[in-house]
Enzyme design. Structure first.
Site, PDB file in Angstrom:
ATOM      1  N   LYS A 108     -14.000  51.409  -9.591  1.00  0.00           N
ATOM      2  CA  LYS A 108     -13.652  50.765  -8.313  1.00  0.00           C
ATOM      3  C   LYS A 108     -12.125  50.574  -8.222  1.00  0.00           C
ATOM      4  CE  LYS A 108     -17.833  47.897  -7.830  1.00  0.00           C
ATOM      5  NZ  LYS A 108     -18.275  46.485  -7.786  1.00  0.00           N
TER       6      LYS A 108
ATOM      7  N   ASP B 265     -13.522  40.940 -17.501  1.00  0.00           N
ATOM      8  CA  ASP B 265     -14.766  40.336 -17.026  1.00  0.00           C
ATOM      9  C   ASP B 265     -14.639  38.837 -17.255  1.00  0.00           C
ATOM     10  OD1 ASP B 265     -17.237  39.345 -16.485  1.00  0.00           O
ATOM     11  OD2 ASP B 265     -18.348  40.772 -17.720  1.00  0.00           O
TER      12      ASP B 265
ATOM     13  N   LYS C 176     -14.868  25.407  -7.195  1.00  0.00           N
ATOM     14  CA  LYS C 176     -13.660  25.521  -6.371  1.00  0.00           C
ATOM     15  C   LYS C 176     -12.819  24.249  -6.446  1.00  0.00           C
ATOM     16  CE  LYS C 176     -13.890  29.437  -5.744  1.00  0.00           C
ATOM     17  NZ  LYS C 176     -12.823  30.444  -5.828  1.00  0.00           N
TER      18      LYS C 176
ATOM     19  N   TYR D 256     -20.977  25.980  -6.282  1.00  0.00           N
ATOM     20  CA  TYR D 256     -19.795  26.724  -5.804  1.00  0.00           C
ATOM     21  C   TYR D 256     -18.647  25.753  -5.504  1.00  0.00           C
ATOM     22  CZ  TYR D 256     -16.801  29.649  -2.843  1.00  0.00           C
ATOM     23  OH  TYR D 256     -15.725  30.325  -2.295  1.00  0.00           O
TER      24      TYR D 256
ATOM     25  N   ASN E 136      -7.881  35.076  -8.280  1.00  0.00           N
ATOM     26  CA  ASN E 136      -8.602  35.279  -7.008  1.00  0.00           C
ATOM     27  C   ASN E 136     -10.092  35.559  -7.171  1.00  0.00           C
ATOM     28  OD1 ASN E 136      -9.045  36.555  -4.141  1.00  0.00           O
ATOM     29  ND2 ASN E 136      -9.498  38.189  -5.621  1.00  0.00           N
TER      30      ASN E 136
HETATM   31  N1  NAP Z   1     -14.129  35.404   1.945  1.00  0.00           N
HETATM   32  C1  NAP Z   1     -14.045  34.125   2.294  1.00  0.00           C
HETATM   33  O1  NAP Z   1     -14.347  33.744   3.443  1.00  0.00           O
HETATM   34  C2  NAP Z   1     -13.561  33.105   1.306  1.00  0.00           C
HETATM   35  C3  NAP Z   1     -13.461  31.766   1.727  1.00  0.00           C
HETATM   36  C4  NAP Z   1     -13.024  30.819   0.810  1.00  0.00           C
HETATM   37  C5  NAP Z   1     -12.670  31.200  -0.466  1.00  0.00           C
HETATM   38  N2  NAP Z   1     -12.779  32.502  -0.861  1.00  0.00           N
HETATM   39  C6  NAP Z   1     -12.413  32.856  -2.230  1.00  0.00           C
HETATM   40  O2  NAP Z   1     -11.692  34.065  -2.223  1.00  0.00           O
HETATM   41  C7  NAP Z   1     -11.816  34.698  -3.497  1.00  0.00           C
HETATM   42  C8  NAP Z   1     -12.034  36.189  -3.289  1.00  0.00           C
HETATM   43  O3  NAP Z   1     -13.300  36.382  -2.715  1.00  0.00           O
HETATM   44  P1  NAP Z   1     -13.612  37.511  -1.629  1.00  0.00           P
HETATM   45  O4  NAP Z   1     -13.955  36.808  -0.391  1.00  0.00           O
HETATM   46  O5  NAP Z   1     -12.558  38.527  -1.627  1.00  0.00           O
HETATM   47  O6  NAP Z   1     -14.977  38.077  -2.232  1.00  0.00           O
HETATM   48  P2  NAP Z   1     -15.392  39.516  -2.781  1.00  0.00           P
HETATM   49  O7  NAP Z   1     -15.058  40.564  -1.789  1.00  0.00           O
HETATM   50  O8  NAP Z   1     -16.819  39.369  -3.199  1.00  0.00           O
HETATM   51  O9  NAP Z   1     -14.481  39.708  -4.037  1.00  0.00           O
HETATM   52  C9  NAP Z   1     -14.725  38.993  -5.225  1.00  0.00           C
HETATM   53  C10 NAP Z   1     -14.014  39.668  -6.363  1.00  0.00           C
HETATM   54  O10 NAP Z   1     -14.321  38.960  -7.574  1.00  0.00           O
HETATM   55  C11 NAP Z   1     -14.660  39.914  -8.567  1.00  0.00           C
HETATM   56  N3  NAP Z   1     -15.528  39.365  -9.611  1.00  0.00           N
HETATM   57  C12 NAP Z   1     -16.765  38.840  -9.479  1.00  0.00           C
HETATM   58  N4  NAP Z   1     -17.263  38.540 -10.691  1.00  0.00           N
HETATM   59  C13 NAP Z   1     -16.317  38.895 -11.601  1.00  0.00           C
HETATM   60  C14 NAP Z   1     -16.242  38.850 -13.015  1.00  0.00           C
HETATM   61  N5  NAP Z   1     -17.260  38.389 -13.766  1.00  0.00           N
HETATM   62  N6  NAP Z   1     -15.118  39.283 -13.618  1.00  0.00           N
HETATM   63  C15 NAP Z   1     -14.084  39.778 -12.895  1.00  0.00           C
HETATM   64  N7  NAP Z   1     -14.107  39.861 -11.545  1.00  0.00           N
HETATM   65  C16 NAP Z   1     -15.211  39.419 -10.914  1.00  0.00           C
HETATM   66  C17 NAP Z   1     -15.389  41.011  -7.784  1.00  0.00           C
HETATM   67  O11 NAP Z   1     -15.462  42.191  -8.569  1.00  0.00           O
HETATM   68  P3  NAP Z   1     -16.764  43.169  -8.543  1.00  0.00           P
HETATM   69  O12 NAP Z   1     -16.488  44.174  -7.467  1.00  0.00           O
HETATM   70  O13 NAP Z   1     -16.765  43.761  -9.921  1.00  0.00           O
HETATM   71  O14 NAP Z   1     -17.962  42.315  -8.274  1.00  0.00           O
HETATM   72  C18 NAP Z   1     -14.471  41.114  -6.576  1.00  0.00           C
HETATM   73  O15 NAP Z   1     -13.356  41.904  -6.883  1.00  0.00           O
HETATM   74  C19 NAP Z   1     -12.943  33.978  -4.229  1.00  0.00           C
HETATM   75  O16 NAP Z   1     -12.402  33.151  -5.230  1.00  0.00           O
HETATM   76  C20 NAP Z   1     -13.602  33.135  -3.137  1.00  0.00           C
HETATM   77  O17 NAP Z   1     -14.179  31.962  -3.648  1.00  0.00           O
HETATM   78  C21 NAP Z   1     -13.219  33.459   0.010  1.00  0.00           C
END
Ligand code: NAP
Length: 306
Positions: free
Chosen positions: A50, A73, A189, A185, A100
């Site tokens: 990826k 990881d 956070k 969750y 992140n």
């Molecule tokens: N999107 C929103 O509306 C929103 C709102 C508030 C806060 N956030 C925060 O923003 C951050 C990014 O989230 P996102 O919205 O971009 O979600 P996302 O698209 O699901 O991305 C999450 C990322 O975390 C990685 N990840 C998950 N488990 C992991 C592990 N065990 N080791 C290493 N990497 C891992 C995923 O990798 P894989 O591809 O390998 O799974 C992916 O790259 C998070 O901390 C989330 O809590 C997001």
């Protein structure tokens, strides 16, 4: 709109950054924007393939982009230690660490170390990664202007809306019984916000921040879709009008680079979109909770050294 966003279009040539989960979602948006400004970006990810795809996408847009893969990881503390070691083999400086990566509302599951998955990925793994990188971050502060070296914890307004009102549940950190996936969750956070605050207290030369990026259309909703079937009806409403990851990453880029933020005034701040220094929840502002959480986490991660 908050503070001046112009300053976040700065030149990052010669700067080194790590973005956890930098191959997708908000992390990808962050990697692109940092690389575009000239930073060398390490995408810390558990997927080489990826990350390769993401690197290609970034280079299509910015052929000179200096982007690398750092295997990580966060659910596996051995992997976190290896990532820090591997980074140190390649780099002697680190200017920007963006914690992140995350999972949201995944069904209850424990890592091989026995930690609940959301706490482990969102908080514990990032705590250890940050701790292991601190010597490099501190060393880097010696050769750049004050406020350049930053740790950005991507938290969520869920730290206030979803976490238990009493804050960190030291007596039951996994929150296995009596708590929902949403509370777990929010708890993880909240830990992100407290972590940034305690970093600011302990390491005054590094600017440590936490933020809520706003609601952004990403893969994060896979978690609630798998744990909470009704979420599929709510998802379109939740995401109505929400930006995609490139635009959504603006708050992260602001926190990571803006010269409108100063270390004297803003170290430990919690930031809302876009660039607004805001008041975190009551629990997140409790210095004793931040201190106790740090101590708990140090003991926990040390007890899990193999
Ligand atoms: N999107 C929103 O509306 C929103 C709102 C508030 C806060 N956030 C925060 O923003 C951050 C990014 O989230 P996102 O919205 O971009 O979600 P996302 O698209 O699901 O991305 C999450 C990322 O975390 C990685 N990840 C998950 N488990 C992991 C592990 N065990 N080791 C290493 N990497 C891992 C995923 O990798 P894989 O591809 O390998 O799974 C992916 O790259 C998070 O901390 C989330 O809590 C997001």
């Amino acid at each position: 709109m908050g503070a001046n966003l112009e300053s976040s279009t700065c030149d990052l040539s010669g700067k080194v950054a790590i973005v956890t989960g930098g191959h997708t979602g908000l992390g990808f948006g962050t990697s692109v924007e940092l690389a575009k400004r000239g930073a060398r970006v390490y995408i810390a990810s558990r997927s080489a393939s990826k990350t390769e795809e993401s690197k290609n996408e970034i280079r299509q847009e910015f052929p000179a982009a200096d982007v690398h893969f750092l295997p990580l990881d966060l659910a596996d503390l051995d992997s976190v230690r290896q990532a820090a070691e591997k980074f140190a083999q390649h780099e002697s400086a680190l200017h920007i660490l963006v914690n992140n990566a995350g999972v949201m509302c995944v069904p209850y599951e424990e890592t091989k170390d026995g930690s609940e998955m959301q706490l482990a990925v969102n908080y514990l793994g990032h705590f250890l990664l940050t701790k292991l990188l601190l010597p490099t971050l501190l060393n880097t502060t010696e050769s750049v202007p004050e406020g350049t070296v930053r740790i950005v914890n991507v938290s969520s307004d869920g730290h206030a809306k979803l976490a238990p009102k009493q804050g960190i549940i030291f007596s039951d950190m996994n929150m296995k019984k009596d708590f929902s996936v949403w509370a777990r969750y929010g708890h993880s956070k909240l830990a992100n916000v407290l972590h940034a605050k305690e970093l600011a207290t302990r390491y005054s030369k590094i600017m440590s921040l936490s933020l809520h990026p706003g609601t952004v259309k990403t893969g994060l909703s896979q978690g609630p879709l798998s744990s909470t079937p009704l979420y599929r009806f709510i998802k379109p409403l939740v995401e109505l009008g929400a930006p995609g990851p490139r635009e959504g990453a603006r708050s992260i880029i602001y926190a990571a680079t803006s010269t409108s933020l100063t270390i004297e005034r803003d170290n430990g701040a919690y930031i809302l979109p876009i660039g607004k220094v805001a008041v975190a929840s009551q629990a997140a502002r409790d210095p004793k909770m931040a201190h106790d959480l740090w101590d708990w986490t140090e003991r926990k991660t040390e007890s899990l050294e193999h």
